[in-house]
Design an enzyme around this catalytic site. Structure first.
Site, PDB file in Angstrom:
ATOM      1  N   ASP A  13       0.782  -1.288   0.058  1.00 16.31           N
ATOM      2  CA  ASP A  13       0.010   0.175   0.006  1.00 16.31           C
ATOM      3  C   ASP A  13       0.779   1.235   0.068  1.00 16.31           C
ATOM      4  OD1 ASP A  13      -2.162  -1.598   0.058  1.00 16.31           O
ATOM      5  OD2 ASP A  13      -2.464  -1.209   2.171  1.00 16.31           O
ATOM      6  N   ASP A  14       0.355   2.411  -0.135  1.00 17.54           N
ATOM      7  CA  ASP A  14       1.135   3.755  -0.151  1.00 17.54           C
ATOM      8  C   ASP A  14       1.863   4.037  -1.023  1.00 17.54           C
ATOM      9  OD1 ASP A  14      -0.832   4.196   2.240  1.00 17.54           O
ATOM     10  OD2 ASP A  14       0.886   3.701   3.729  1.00 17.54           O
ATOM     11  N   HIS A 134      -7.404   3.277   1.825  1.00 16.89           N
ATOM     12  CA  HIS A 134      -6.291   3.636   2.978  1.00 16.89           C
ATOM     13  C   HIS A 134      -7.120   3.769   4.092  1.00 16.89           C
ATOM     14  CE1 HIS A 134      -2.747   5.977   4.134  1.00 16.89           C
ATOM     15  NE2 HIS A 134      -3.331   6.894   4.414  1.00 16.89           N
TER      16      HIS A 134
END
Length: 207
Positions: A13-14, A134
């Site tokens: 992620d991110d 998120h």
């Protein structure tokens, strides 16, 4: 009787948060430790991350963000229930509190999700392989319905259900972290119905 084959999916992620983090993610992908990434289209390094994804042919999804940083949709031009007085998203817990209090306008959630999907297409030139949230915002009550509708409309079939057995009971986690993990799991279980109704699939439950 032969056991069914299981494919391990490891998503970082991110992606797009910052160049240093992106370098580590790409290194992990090239080493075979990561199989896909989720891109923050409102991240400071979103454009360079998208270029890395294209260059290395990394399977890339959208990391839908309603809790951190700046919006990319209509909210950036005026007052919105998604934003604080400084024009930033409300934060991990702030957004959750606003949703629980009924202060978040779900049509504005839909607009921001659609804007992030559009921005993803601008950056990558294609639809995302998957969309997740998120800080797991996509499984929150009300938000999960809007999320599922938006993904169905744009033809995305895969998301993530953050169900991790026993995390809420881990003694080594501090109490706030255990409480958050338990809340996320409750929300994820409740989101299974809306997700299934709109044709969304995930790696949970396992086949």
């Amino acid at each position: 009787m032969a056991r069914p084959r299981v494919r391990l999916v490891v998503t970082a992620d991110d992606f797009g948060y910052c160049p240093r983090r992106d370098e580590g993610i790409v290194e992990a992908f090239l080493a075979g430790a990561v199989t896909s990434v989720s891109l923050l289209v409102n991240g400071a390094a979103a454009e360079s991350a998208a270029e890395l994804a294209r260059r290395h042919r990394i399977p890339t999804g959208l990391h839908a963000n309603l809790s951190e940083g700046l919006p990319v949709g209509p909210a950036r031009h005026g007052v919105s229930s998604l934003l604080g007085p400084e024009g930033f998203f409300l934060g991990k817990m702030g957004f959750r509190k606003a949703v629980a209090a009924g202060d978040v306008v779900l049509t504005q959630v839909r607009e921001e999700l659609e804007a992030q999907l559009s921005r993803f297409r601008e950056l990558l030139g294609r639809d995302p392989t998957h969309v997740d949230g998120h800080q797991h915002v996509h499984v929150l009550p009300g938000v999960c319905q809007v999320f599922a509708e938006a993904l169905q409309t744009c033809g995305v079939s895969f998301t993530r259900l953050p169900l991790e057995r026993g995390v809420g009971g881990c003694a080594w986690l501090e109490a706030p972290a255990r409480s958050f993990a338990s809340a996320v799991e409750r929300d994820a279980r409740a989101a299974m119905g809306p997700f299934a109704h709109h044709g969304l699939r995930s790696t949970w439950p396992p086949a």
